[in-house]
Design an enzyme around this catalytic site. Structure first.
Site, PDB file in Angstrom:
ATOM      1  N   GLY A  48       0.710  -0.909  -0.121  1.00 19.17           N
ATOM      2  CA  GLY A  48       0.223  -0.535  -0.104  1.00 19.17           C
ATOM      3  C   GLY A  48       1.054   1.469   0.099  1.00 19.17           C
ATOM      4  N   GLU A 102       3.761   3.782   6.379  1.00 19.14           N
ATOM      5  CA  GLU A 102       2.825   3.003   5.535  1.00 19.14           C
ATOM      6  C   GLU A 102       1.436   4.043   5.181  1.00 19.14           C
ATOM      7  OE1 GLU A 102       1.433   0.682   5.924  1.00 19.14           O
ATOM      8  OE2 GLU A 102       0.629  -0.478   7.715  1.00 19.14           O
ATOM      9  N   ASP A 103       0.847   3.109   4.922  1.00 26.01           N
ATOM     10  CA  ASP A 103      -0.271   3.753   3.617  1.00 26.01           C
ATOM     11  C   ASP A 103      -1.130   4.248   5.014  1.00 26.01           C
ATOM     12  OD1 ASP A 103      -1.014   1.465   4.240  1.00 26.01           O
ATOM     13  OD2 ASP A 103      -1.727   0.900   2.203  1.00 26.01           O
ATOM     14  N   ASP A 106      -5.454   1.454  10.708  1.00 25.92           N
ATOM     15  CA  ASP A 106      -6.926   1.558  10.382  1.00 25.92           C
ATOM     16  C   ASP A 106      -7.737   1.168  11.755  1.00 25.92           C
ATOM     17  OD1 ASP A 106      -9.986   1.640   9.951  1.00 25.92           O
ATOM     18  OD2 ASP A 106      -9.568  -0.424   8.896  1.00 25.92           O
ATOM     19  N   LYS A 134      -7.184   6.762  10.759  1.00 26.86           N
ATOM     20  CA  LYS A 134      -8.981   6.804  11.326  1.00 26.86           C
ATOM     21  C   LYS A 134      -8.727   6.311  12.911  1.00 26.86           C
ATOM     22  CE  LYS A 134     -10.669   3.917   7.164  1.00 26.86           C
ATOM     23  NZ  LYS A 134     -10.393   2.411   6.484  1.00 26.86           N
ATOM     24  N   PHE A 155     -14.110   3.526   4.167  1.00 22.42           N
ATOM     25  CA  PHE A 155     -13.561   2.651   2.965  1.00 22.42           C
ATOM     26  C   PHE A 155     -12.862   3.224   2.003  1.00 22.42           C
ATOM     27  CE2 PHE A 155     -11.517  -0.763   0.207  1.00 22.42           C
ATOM     28  CZ  PHE A 155     -11.147  -1.649   0.711  1.00 22.42           C
ATOM     29  N   ILE A 156     -11.885   3.200   1.742  1.00 21.21           N
ATOM     30  CA  ILE A 156     -10.856   4.458   0.573  1.00 21.21           C
ATOM     31  C   ILE A 156     -10.394   3.424  -0.066  1.00 21.21           C
ATOM     32  CG2 ILE A 156     -11.423   6.815   1.784  1.00 21.21           C
ATOM     33  CD1 ILE A 156      -7.997   6.354   2.457  1.00 21.21           C
TER      34      ILE A 156
HETATM   35  P1  IMP Z   1      -5.245  -2.168  10.140  1.00 26.92           P
HETATM   36  O1  IMP Z   1      -4.311  -3.274  10.822  1.00 26.92           O
HETATM   37  O2  IMP Z   1      -7.098  -2.315  10.500  1.00 26.92           O
HETATM   38  O3  IMP Z   1      -4.616  -1.341  10.927  1.00 26.92           O
HETATM   39  O4  IMP Z   1      -5.513  -1.724   9.075  1.00 26.92           O
HETATM   40  C1  IMP Z   1      -4.111  -1.774   8.067  1.00 26.92           C
HETATM   41  C2  IMP Z   1      -4.327  -2.136   7.051  1.00 26.92           C
HETATM   42  O5  IMP Z   1      -5.868  -2.255   6.394  1.00 26.92           O
HETATM   43  C3  IMP Z   1      -3.491  -0.959   6.007  1.00 26.92           C
HETATM   44  O6  IMP Z   1      -2.520  -1.451   5.402  1.00 26.92           O
HETATM   45  C4  IMP Z   1      -4.476  -1.153   4.368  1.00 26.92           C
HETATM   46  O7  IMP Z   1      -4.031  -2.716   4.061  1.00 26.92           O
HETATM   47  C5  IMP Z   1      -5.840  -1.883   4.783  1.00 26.92           C
HETATM   48  N1  IMP Z   1      -7.250  -0.964   5.732  1.00 26.92           N
HETATM   49  C6  IMP Z   1      -7.507  -0.102   6.111  1.00 26.92           C
HETATM   50  N2  IMP Z   1      -7.853   1.122   5.666  1.00 26.92           N
HETATM   51  C7  IMP Z   1      -8.361   1.005   4.797  1.00 26.92           C
HETATM   52  C8  IMP Z   1      -9.325   1.018   3.575  1.00 26.92           C
HETATM   53  O8  IMP Z   1     -10.096   3.128   3.569  1.00 26.92           O
HETATM   54  N3  IMP Z   1      -9.173   0.922   2.379  1.00 26.92           N
HETATM   55  C9  IMP Z   1      -8.186   0.593   1.616  1.00 26.92           C
HETATM   56  N4  IMP Z   1      -7.141  -0.093   2.835  1.00 26.92           N
HETATM   57  C10 IMP Z   1      -7.330  -0.677   4.105  1.00 26.92           C
HETATM   58 MG    MG Z   2      -1.362  -2.345   3.396  1.00 24.42          MG
END
Ligand code: IMP
Ligand code: MG
Length: 178
Positions: A48, A102-103, A106, A134, A155-156
């Site tokens: 990402g 990181e991108d 979440d 987020k 969701f983006i």
């Molecule tokens: P986390 O572990 O829930 O913080 O999520 C992190 C990973 O989930 C990111 O590196 C993304 O790959 C994916 N992700 C989380 N939210 C989004 C979104 O809104 N769009 C696309 N990918 C997302």
């Molecule tokens: Mg990612």
């Protein structure tokens, strides 16, 4: 275009490329200032963050190293436990100042896993840099040092982020249309 289809879902324009670039420049300025005379090691988390990283580094004026790592998910012995491991990281992190790129953060579960993995290799310091955050979705206690933009719990897709493997090439950010 204001509305697009990615795979089987409709997305509407959310953050134009120009706004993304402005926030990246601000993040770069901050890192340049705080790491003046340091030689950090940037670790970009694939897939990402590839586009964010490419634009960010054009503004980084520091002597630095850039490396890339990917997360591998393993199913644990119990069906509920999923262990994620960093793969592809060849650099010796011991005693280094590391900045993770990181991108999006979440729930924070992914970045928390990455931090634990990197900590095992005894870095001098770990800083976290994410383009999108987020805050309403965060479940883990993670300290984020550099944030491009805080966004609501939508969701983006675009600018490196995918929906089911697609949409990473879009220069703007789109959000799932209701
Ligand atoms: P986390 O572990 O829930 O913080 O999520 C992190 C990973 O989930 C990111 O590196 C993304 O790959 C994916 N992700 C989380 N939210 C989004 C979104 O809104 N769009 C696309 N990918 C997302
Ligand atoms: Mg990612």
């Amino acid at each position: 275009m204001a509305t697009i289809t990615v795979k089987d879902k409709q997305f509407s324009l959310f953050i134009p490329a120009s706004e993304i670039q402005e926030s990246i420049k601000k993040v770069a300025d901050k890192i340049n200032l705080e790491f003046n005379n340091e030689k950090p090691l940037f670790i970009v988390i694939l897939n990402g963050a590839f586009m964010f990283a490419a634009d960010l580094f054009k503004h980084i004026k520091l002597d630095c190293e850039i490396s890339f790592a990917k997360l591998a998910s393993y199913e644990g012995t119990k069906s509920t436990s999923k262990v994620k491991k960093l793969i592809g990281l060849a650099e010796n992190i011991n005693g280094r100042k590391v900045i993770i790129i990181e991108d999006i953060i979440d729930t924070g579960i992914t970045i928390d896993n990455i931090i634990q993995e990197i900590k095992q290799q005894n870095p001098k310091q770990i800083k976290i840099c994410t383009l999108f955050f987020k805050p309403q979705a965060l479940q883990k206690k993670v300290e984020i040092d550099y944030i491009g933009m805080e966004i609501p719990n939508d969701f983006i897709v675009g600018y490196g982020l995918d929906y089911d493997g697609q949409g990473r090439n879009l220069p703007d950010i789109y959000k799932l249309a209701e």
